[in-house]
Design a protein around this motif. Structure first.
Motif, PDB file in Angstrom:
ATOM      1  N   THR A  97      12.450  -3.411   1.309  1.00  0.00           N
ATOM      2  CA  THR A  97      11.053  -3.817   1.429  1.00  0.00           C
ATOM      3  C   THR A  97      10.150  -2.619   1.156  1.00  0.00           C
ATOM      4  O   THR A  97      10.328  -1.554   1.759  1.00  0.00           O
ATOM      5  CB  THR A  97      10.762  -4.382   2.825  1.00  0.00           C
ATOM      6  OG1 THR A  97      11.609  -5.524   3.056  1.00  0.00           O
ATOM      7  CG2 THR A  97       9.311  -4.826   2.945  1.00  0.00           C
ATOM      8  N   TYR A  98       9.196  -2.814   0.265  1.00  0.00           N
ATOM      9  CA  TYR A  98       8.299  -1.735  -0.145  1.00  0.00           C
ATOM     10  C   TYR A  98       6.857  -2.110   0.197  1.00  0.00           C
ATOM     11  O   TYR A  98       6.493  -3.289   0.192  1.00  0.00           O
ATOM     12  CB  TYR A  98       8.433  -1.479  -1.642  1.00  0.00           C
ATOM     13  CG  TYR A  98       9.778  -0.898  -2.012  1.00  0.00           C
ATOM     14  CD1 TYR A  98       9.939   0.471  -2.201  1.00  0.00           C
ATOM     15  CD2 TYR A  98      10.897  -1.724  -2.141  1.00  0.00           C
ATOM     16  CE1 TYR A  98      11.179   1.006  -2.513  1.00  0.00           C
ATOM     17  CE2 TYR A  98      12.139  -1.198  -2.447  1.00  0.00           C
ATOM     18  CZ  TYR A  98      12.279   0.178  -2.629  1.00  0.00           C
ATOM     19  OH  TYR A  98      13.520   0.699  -2.937  1.00  0.00           O
ATOM     20  N   LYS A  99       6.076  -1.100   0.505  1.00  0.00           N
ATOM     21  CA  LYS A  99       4.668  -1.309   0.818  1.00  0.00           C
ATOM     22  C   LYS A  99       3.826  -0.956  -0.401  1.00  0.00           C
ATOM     23  O   LYS A  99       4.023   0.081  -1.028  1.00  0.00           O
ATOM     24  CB  LYS A  99       4.249  -0.445   2.013  1.00  0.00           C
ATOM     25  CG  LYS A  99       2.780  -0.611   2.394  1.00  0.00           C
ATOM     26  CD  LYS A  99       2.447   0.147   3.668  1.00  0.00           C
ATOM     27  CE  LYS A  99       2.482   1.644   3.464  1.00  0.00           C
ATOM     28  NZ  LYS A  99       1.997   2.378   4.657  1.00  0.00           N
ATOM     29  N   SER A 112       3.206  -6.124   1.257  1.00  0.00           N
ATOM     30  CA  SER A 112       4.605  -5.712   1.117  1.00  0.00           C
ATOM     31  C   SER A 112       5.259  -6.543   0.022  1.00  0.00           C
ATOM     32  O   SER A 112       4.840  -7.671  -0.273  1.00  0.00           O
ATOM     33  CB  SER A 112       5.361  -5.887   2.437  1.00  0.00           C
ATOM     34  OG  SER A 112       5.390  -7.252   2.827  1.00  0.00           O
TER      35      SER A 112
END
Length: 281
Positions: A97-99, A112
């Motif tokens: 999971t990336y912001k 996200s």
């Protein structure tokens, strides 16, 4: 039977992120999108010139390259084509999971995005992480090589400047310096062969018959990038060969810069050049 032709756009690859701009300014500011991994490390930067209303930017699910370079692959829509901004790609990010933080002027907003592995491929996250670590090692080596070749490029620019300065001068000092520039150019070209191999004559694209320092930088990265497994003995052997070749080539550059180039630099500084000679005549 219908004979019409129908065409449509394919769905764009990557992470599709939409945002809205509600600003009355005639000339809008650029939008910067910063991508962070779970550890808080910024792995990608995208920029785009928005329009009023709804906009979309595409992240190719890749990270920025850690190598210092001017070439490479872009980062998808907004990575450079519309804003003039360019950040070379370092390959796909690992699943997670990336912001994504959107910045417009003094305003910012975040969301996200989850990156999943292709469910058709059986792969271990640890292998992907090992692959990413290996690729960063190849990028670090590329940075070292680029720094050395940039030294040669800057030396060539200096030679060109000296030649331009003395081109129309007819003094003994200018003639002597012109001869010195010819000799240092030959030595510089010889040093450059440590990276690209000897120049081969021929029409069209003429490739070297044997591996060069530059091709050896590409091969271990190519092998590692083509697999979902962790780099093994083959990749390590190729990397060692590339590093050995790079170290030897960089040593040649250092030898040239500390020897022949330094002597040339001292000669140029010590040579009196009268740019007004022809005016006086």
């Amino acid at each position: 039977m219908a004979d019409g032709k129908y065409a449509g756009e394919n769905r764009e690859f990557g992470g599709r992120m939409s945002f809205m701009i509600n600003d009355d300014k005639e000339k809008l500011d650029s939008v910067t999108v910063k991508i962070y991994n779970a550890a808080g490390e910024q792995v990608r930067t995208l920029k785009t010139l928005p329009e009023k209303g709804v906009n979309r930017i595409i992240w190719n699910l890749d990270r920025k390259s850690t190598a210092e370079m001017t070439g490479g692959f872009g980062g998808g829509q907004g990575g450079g084509r519309r804003s003039g901004f360019f950040e070379p790609s370092g390959g796909n990010v690992v699943p997670g999971t990336y912001k994504a933080v959107f910045v417009y002027g003094s305003d910012s907003s975040e969301t996200s995005i989850k990156v999943n592995m292709d469910p058709r491929i059986d792969v271990q996250l640890a292998n992907l992480q090992a692959k990413e670590t290996f690729l960063k090692r190849t990028e670090a080596l590329s940075t070292e090589v680029r720094a050395a070749t940039n030294q040669l490029n800057e030396a060539q620019k200096t030679i060109d400047k000296v030649n331009a300065m003395i081109k129309d001068l007819d003094t003994p000092e200018a003639k002597e310096l012109a001869e010195a520039t010819k000799e240092i150019k030959k030595k510089l070209d010889k040093t450059r062969e440590a990276f690209n191999g000897p120049t081969r004559e021929g029409q069209g694209i003429v490739r070297n018959l044997f591996p060069t320092t530059m091709t050896r930088q590409f091969v271990p990265r190519s092998y590692a990038s083509s697999s979902f497994g962790a780099p093994g003995a083959t990749e390590e052997r190729l990397f060692s060969q590339g590093k050995e070749s790079a170290d030897e080539a960089i040593a040649e550059v250092n030898k040239f810069m500390e020897g022949d180039w330094k002597a040339f630099e001292e000669k140029v500084k010590a040579t009196p050049i009268d740019l007004f000679e022809k005016v006086k005549k």
